[in-house]
Design an enzyme around this catalytic site. Sequence first.
Site, PDB file in Angstrom:
ATOM      1  N   TYR A  41       0.822  -1.198   0.000  1.00 37.94           N
ATOM      2  CA  TYR A  41       0.000   0.000   0.000  1.00 37.94           C
ATOM      3  C   TYR A  41       0.855   1.247   0.000  1.00 37.94           C
ATOM      4  O   TYR A  41       2.073   1.186   0.202  1.00 37.94           O
ATOM      5  CB  TYR A  41      -0.961   0.004   1.197  1.00 37.94           C
ATOM      6  N   GLU A  52      12.161   2.420  14.033  1.00 36.77           N
ATOM      7  CA  GLU A  52      11.308   3.527  13.576  1.00 36.77           C
ATOM      8  C   GLU A  52      10.053   3.554  14.431  1.00 36.77           C
ATOM      9  O   GLU A  52       9.947   2.795  15.395  1.00 36.77           O
ATOM     10  CB  GLU A  52      10.969   3.368  12.081  1.00 36.77           C
ATOM     11  N   LYS A 108       6.462  -2.002   1.777  1.00 36.78           N
ATOM     12  CA  LYS A 108       5.317  -1.421   2.489  1.00 36.78           C
ATOM     13  C   LYS A 108       4.116  -2.363   2.371  1.00 36.78           C
ATOM     14  O   LYS A 108       3.204  -2.124   1.571  1.00 36.78           O
ATOM     15  CB  LYS A 108       5.013  -0.024   1.930  1.00 36.78           C
ATOM     16  N   LEU A 119      11.243   1.372   6.855  1.00 31.03           N
ATOM     17  CA  LEU A 119      10.653   1.840   5.603  1.00 31.03           C
ATOM     18  C   LEU A 119      11.377   3.115   5.166  1.00 31.03           C
ATOM     19  O   LEU A 119      11.632   4.003   5.983  1.00 31.03           O
ATOM     20  CB  LEU A 119       9.163   2.132   5.797  1.00 31.03           C
TER      21      LEU A 119
HETATM   22  N1  PDD Z   1       2.936   5.008   7.277  1.00 31.52           N
HETATM   23  N2  PDD Z   1       7.669   3.835   8.689  1.00 31.52           N
HETATM   24  C1  PDD Z   1       6.536   3.118   8.742  1.00 31.52           C
HETATM   25  C2  PDD Z   1       6.561   1.795   9.425  1.00 31.52           C
HETATM   26  C3  PDD Z   1       5.364   3.613   8.148  1.00 31.52           C
HETATM   27  O1  PDD Z   1       4.238   2.884   8.187  1.00 31.52           O
HETATM   28  C4  PDD Z   1       5.377   4.895   7.527  1.00 31.52           C
HETATM   29  C5  PDD Z   1       4.166   5.482   6.858  1.00 31.52           C
HETATM   30  C6  PDD Z   1       6.587   5.611   7.521  1.00 31.52           C
HETATM   31  C7  PDD Z   1       6.708   6.977   6.876  1.00 31.52           C
HETATM   32  O2  PDD Z   1       6.665   6.880   5.469  1.00 31.52           O
HETATM   33  P1  PDD Z   1       6.126   8.082   4.571  1.00 31.52           P
HETATM   34  O3  PDD Z   1       6.907   9.279   4.960  1.00 31.52           O
HETATM   35  O4  PDD Z   1       6.404   7.644   3.197  1.00 31.52           O
HETATM   36  O5  PDD Z   1       4.661   8.255   4.873  1.00 31.52           O
HETATM   37  C8  PDD Z   1       7.708   5.054   8.099  1.00 31.52           C
HETATM   38  C9  PDD Z   1       1.720   5.459   6.630  1.00 31.52           C
HETATM   39  C10 PDD Z   1       1.491   6.916   6.749  1.00 31.52           C
HETATM   40  C11 PDD Z   1       0.563   4.625   7.137  1.00 31.52           C
HETATM   41  O6  PDD Z   1       0.775   3.435   7.301  1.00 31.52           O
HETATM   42  O7  PDD Z   1      -0.531   5.144   7.321  1.00 31.52           O
END
Ligand code: PDD
Length: 288
Positions: free
Chosen positions: A33, A179, A147, A204
Site C-alpha cells: 500500500y 522507527e 510497504k 521503511l
Molecule cells: N505510514 N515507517 C513506517 C513503518 C510507516 O508505516 C510509515 C508510513 C513511515 C513513513 O513513510 P512516509 O513518509 O512515506 O509516509 C515510516 C503510513 C502513513 C501509514 O501506514 O498510514
Amino acid sequence: MSRIVYVNGEFVNEAEARISIFDRGFLFADGVYEVSSILGGALIDNDAHLQRLERSLGELSMPCPASLKDIAEIQRELVTRNQVKEGALYLQVTRGVAERDFAYPSNTEPSLVMFTQARPLIDNPAAKQGISIITVPDQRWKRRDIKTIGLLPASMAKEMALARGADDAWLHEEGYITEGSSNNAYIVTEGGEVITRHLSNGILAGITRGAILRLSRDTGMKVVERPFSLEEAHQAKEAFVTSATTFVYPVIRIDGKTIGEGKPGPVTVRLRELYVEMALQQAAAQQR
Ligand code: PDD
C-alpha cells in the site's frame, strides 16, 4: 457523508465496494500500500510514493495493476470526486483472487483499491503540542523496506502505547530504535545534529524522511543517518517523527521522560515549517 471509493476499475459508493473473500490480501496480507497526503486538493510527493509502490511490488514479484501514470490519474480523479482539500489517499494493491494456496498463483489479476480520508494536516493539535511515545520491542518481520499491508505488529505497538496513556510507540531492536509504529523516528542531539536510522531492510524508506533530510541539509543542518540507542533517545534535546499523514510531529515525552523542555523544540518546529512550505508550493504548482 459517504465517500466514493475506487475498486478495480470502478468508482463506487463506499457501501457498494466489494472484494472477494478469496483475495490474497484478505487471506495472506499479500499486498502492498501507499498513503499520500492531500493539501489544497493536490497529492504531495506522489511520484515518489508511486515509485516506492513499484519497488514494493517488484520485491514481491507482484504485477502492477496499471501504469504509474494511469494510477496517478485515478488518484486525482478520486480526490476530485470526493472534493478532498486536505487529508490522505490510501492505495492498496493485492495479488488478487485465487484458490487458497501458499504458493503465488499464476495469472491472477492484481486488485487495486483506493479511498480518501479528509482530515486537518496543517492545523493539527499534535503538531502544535507534540506527542508522547513509549518504546516497545520491534516484533515485525525482516523486510520492513516493503510497504506491505501486514500491519498487525504495528497495530499492537500503537495499542500498547494507548493503553499506557501515550500517543504512539517507537520500536526497538538490540537496544536501538528502528522507527515508529507508522512513521520514521529522529532525535536532535545537544550539539544540534539530526539523527535518524540509515536505510536498510530494517525500516521503511519514508518519502517524508527523504524530503526532511533534503530540507535539513539544504538549510545547513548536520544530519547523521545511523542507528540511535534507547539511551540516546531518552537524553535527546529534541525528538520527532515524520510520515505522509503527520508531516513532522514533535515528540515531547519518551517512556515518561520529558524531552528537552517538554515542548516542540526549535529544530523540529523549523523542519515542520520547511516541509509545510514545500508541500504548499507543490500543491500550488499543481493548480497552475
Ligand atoms: N505510514 N515507517 C513506517 C513503518 C510507516 O508505516 C510509515 C508510513 C513511515 C513513513 O513513510 P512516509 O513518509 O512515506 O509516509 C515510516 C503510513 C502513513 C501509514 O501506514 O498510514
